[in-house]
Design an enzyme around this catalytic site. Structure first.
Site, PDB file in Angstrom:
ATOM      1  N   THR A 327       9.560 -24.108 -48.537  1.00 62.56           N
ATOM      2  CA  THR A 327      10.257 -24.078 -49.622  1.00 62.56           C
ATOM      3  C   THR A 327      11.563 -23.861 -48.784  1.00 62.56           C
ATOM      4  O   THR A 327      11.927 -23.860 -47.864  1.00 62.56           O
ATOM      5  CB  THR A 327       9.924 -22.862 -50.363  1.00 62.56           C
ATOM      6  OG1 THR A 327       8.784 -23.147 -50.989  1.00 62.56           O
ATOM      7  CG2 THR A 327      10.875 -22.676 -51.632  1.00 62.56           C
ATOM      8  N   THR A 345      11.731 -26.332 -53.991  1.00 60.60           N
ATOM      9  CA  THR A 345      10.755 -26.592 -53.191  1.00 60.60           C
ATOM     10  C   THR A 345      10.160 -27.702 -53.571  1.00 60.60           C
ATOM     11  O   THR A 345       9.894 -28.298 -54.702  1.00 60.60           O
ATOM     12  CB  THR A 345       9.873 -25.468 -53.202  1.00 60.60           C
ATOM     13  OG1 THR A 345       8.984 -25.702 -52.455  1.00 60.60           O
ATOM     14  CG2 THR A 345       8.883 -25.336 -54.652  1.00 60.60           C
ATOM     15  N   ASN A 347       6.689 -27.374 -52.619  1.00 62.47           N
ATOM     16  CA  ASN A 347       5.668 -26.521 -52.326  1.00 62.47           C
ATOM     17  C   ASN A 347       5.318 -26.616 -50.705  1.00 62.47           C
ATOM     18  O   ASN A 347       6.171 -26.428 -49.942  1.00 62.47           O
ATOM     19  CB  ASN A 347       4.505 -26.981 -53.070  1.00 62.47           C
ATOM     20  CG  ASN A 347       3.516 -25.794 -53.237  1.00 62.47           C
ATOM     21  OD1 ASN A 347       3.951 -24.638 -52.991  1.00 62.47           O
ATOM     22  ND2 ASN A 347       2.282 -25.920 -53.647  1.00 62.47           N
ATOM     23  N   SER A 398       5.458 -19.431 -60.206  1.00 62.23           N
ATOM     24  CA  SER A 398       6.040 -19.622 -59.022  1.00 62.23           C
ATOM     25  C   SER A 398       6.627 -18.038 -58.586  1.00 62.23           C
ATOM     26  O   SER A 398       6.280 -17.129 -59.373  1.00 62.23           O
ATOM     27  CB  SER A 398       7.688 -20.361 -59.148  1.00 62.23           C
ATOM     28  OG  SER A 398       8.319 -20.315 -58.042  1.00 62.23           O
TER      29      SER A 398
HETATM   30  N1  GLY Z   1       5.777 -23.325 -54.689  1.00 62.08           N
HETATM   31  C1  GLY Z   1       5.724 -21.966 -54.353  1.00 62.08           C
HETATM   32  C2  GLY Z   1       6.438 -21.233 -55.191  1.00 62.08           C
HETATM   33  O1  GLY Z   1       6.978 -21.913 -56.238  1.00 62.08           O
HETATM   34  O2  GLY Z   1       6.248 -20.041 -55.293  1.00 62.08           O
END
Ligand code: GLY
Length: 515
Positions: A327, A345, A347, A398
């Site tokens: 991220t 991000t 991910n 998230s």
């Molecule tokens: N994809 C990681 C988060 O949003 O926490």
């Protein structure tokens, strides 16, 4: 710096840097992903958060990653187009440019287009990411052709050009949101996703909208904390942990006691994350209760001064194991005092790994941030329940925690990548700023983390002294040392001296600059 020199403000700079990172750091974030852009407008003190988080396609179902027996199919929410949610980053960047920027969208996107078209020398981090993701990306010919141009990992210094991505960015520069969410590019993405087993539709793209959300505001011994509201869990977990800690005199506690109390605060706050949090447009959450000082006092009453609380004593939710992740985060302050803290991000590294041919866009695997099945951990080892179950057009929960801190002394802007560990990193950074730390100190601080389950305290080398380790183990903690993690970017501004400090995490290759 180029955008600020051209008369752009911090918001233009945030758009430009976000887009440029899509080109030079596509393993972390990109226009095939999403995120949260926390903004402070200096002229009227207005704080807001632009939520460009992805949403699930309309055809998504709660059990879509389970087999007929109800078992979660490993990898389905992490690899390939079925793991990709509908991207929000482009909508967010266009929105920020239109409502808060000073320059044209084409002006803000110009550096990214240049980097994609003319190329840039591959750095050691990018090289390492390509080496570690070779097998994943080999499955998807378009991504393979872009990132492994001679059929192998390119050497550091190789000039990596991405003409398809340059063309995609140009379409956005010319047509705004429509260039991505409608027309040729949308058809290209939907056709490719569906042909490879995904479930996107043209309507999913056409209907995507950013949401402007009111940030959460909390207080810790006179310091104001402004942070991300749901669908990020970041602000809630951060403020709940700080509320618990505000009942102690951490400054006068021994170092060991201080660490014990911080770990316990993390445990309780992460537990509530798993139990209650999800997309606010879909689930009712007891946010005012979670953020109430009385609730924090009740949790404090359960914390013993000399013993770890077994997570099994808290009402059950999950189990896990940490993994590598990616991220990105940027912190920006301009000469007028406008600020941006943005965490965004795709991910996991290179997201789903899937690139629709001809687009240059790596699609995210953000669907893994949903709960595939209650109690079954996701890629970050986080569990949850129905509050974060998959539903059509719902945003996955998230942990991203872009944050501003304000006290009479000055302010700080901070945030970091790191999956579930983002919030504990921001918590430690917040306490460091409260104790007088500058940007360099905030980003380099050794880190430790507890997320309720697994019932283990993870820590970086140097975070605990040998005496801490003996003391914590005696209290009943299970400790597990990790390689250094996180990539925090922080700025501080001291009102009295006028001094601004900016620092990029020494664990990674980012750069901070003050002019
Ligand atoms: N994809 C990681 C988060 O949003 O926490």
């Amino acid at each position: 710096m180029e955008i600020l020199a051209k008369g752009g403000n911090a918001f233009d700079a945030a758009v430009a840097v976000s887009a440029a990172l899509a080109v030079v750091e596509p393993y972390s974030s990109g226009i095939g992903g999403g995120g949260f852009w926390l903004l402070h407008r200096a002229s009227d003190g207005y704080n807001t958060m632009v939520d460009g988080r992805e949403y699930a396609p309309a055809a998504a179902t709660p059990g879509m990653y389970q087999d007929k027996g109800g078992n979660v199919i490993p990898g389905d929410s992490l690899n390939g187009p079925l793991s990709a949610a509908i991207p929000g980053e482009v909508a967010a960047l266009v929105y920020i440019n239109k409502h808060y920027g000073r320059l044209s969208l084409a002006g803000d996107l110009a550096p990214a287009i240049r980097l994609a078209r003319d190329g840039f020398p591959l750095d050691r981090m990018f090289h390492g990411m390509l080496a570690s993701r070779e097998q994943k990306l080999k499955q998807w010919p378009a991504a393979w052709a872009v990132f492994y141009p001679h059929g192998r990992v390119p050497a550091t210094g190789f000039i990596l050009k991405q003409p398809d991505l340059a063309h995609t960015l140009e379409l956005i520069a010319q047509q705004g949101e429509a260039g991505f969410y409608q027309g040729w590019l949308a058809r290209q993405m939907v056709d490719a996703v569906r042909a490879a087993g995904g479930i996107w539709s043209l309507a999913d793209l056409r209907d995507y909208r950013v949401k402007e959300r009111q940030p959460l505001v909390g207080e810790y011994h006179g310091m104001r904390i402004i942070s991300a509201p749901p669908p990020s869990s970041g602000g809630i977990v951060l403020l709940e942990a700080l509320n618990i800690l505000s009942g102690y005199d951490l400054g006068h506690d021994s170092d060991l006691m201080r660490k014990h109390l911080i770990i316990e605060a993390m445990r309780y706050a992460y537990r509530d994350r798993a139990e209650y949090l999800g997309d606010p447009d879909f689930v009712k959450m007891p946010l005012s209760r979670l953020l109430s000082p009385y609730y924090a006092a009740g949790l404090r009453a359960g914390i013993l001064p000399d013993k770890a609380t077994p997570s099994s004593m808290l009402a059950p939710v999950m189990d896990s194991g940490p993994e590598s992740h990616h991220t990105t985060h940027i912190s920006i302050l301009d000469a007028d005092g406008n600020r941006v803290a943005a965490t965004f991000t795709v991910n996991f590294r290179f997201g789903s790994g899937f690139m629709p041919p001809g687009t240059g866009v790596i699609l995210n695997d953000e669907m893994d941030d949903f709960v595939s099945k209650p109690g079954v951990p996701n890629g970050f080892g986080l569990v949850g329940n129905s509050a974060n179950a998959i539903a059509p057009r719902k945003r996955p929960l998230s942990s991203m925690t872009p944050t501003f801190l304000e006290n009479p002394r000055g302010l700080a802007i901070l945030g970091t990548p790191g999956g579930g560990r983002i919030i504990s990193m921001v918590l430690l950074g917040t306490l460091d700023y409260f104790n007088g730390g500058d940007a360099a100190s905030i980003v380099s601080l050794p880190r430790y983390h507890m997320q309720y389950l697994p019932d283990v305290v993870f820590y970086e080398p140097g975070a605990f002294t040998p005496n801490d380790i003996i003391g914590l183990e005696k209290m009943g903690y299970r400790l597990h040392e990790l390689a250094p993690y996180g990539n925090m970017q922080a700025i501080t501004w001291d009102y009295k001296t006028g001094k601004v400090t900016a620092a990029s995490d020494p664990r990674d290759i980012g750069k901070a600059e003050v002019r």
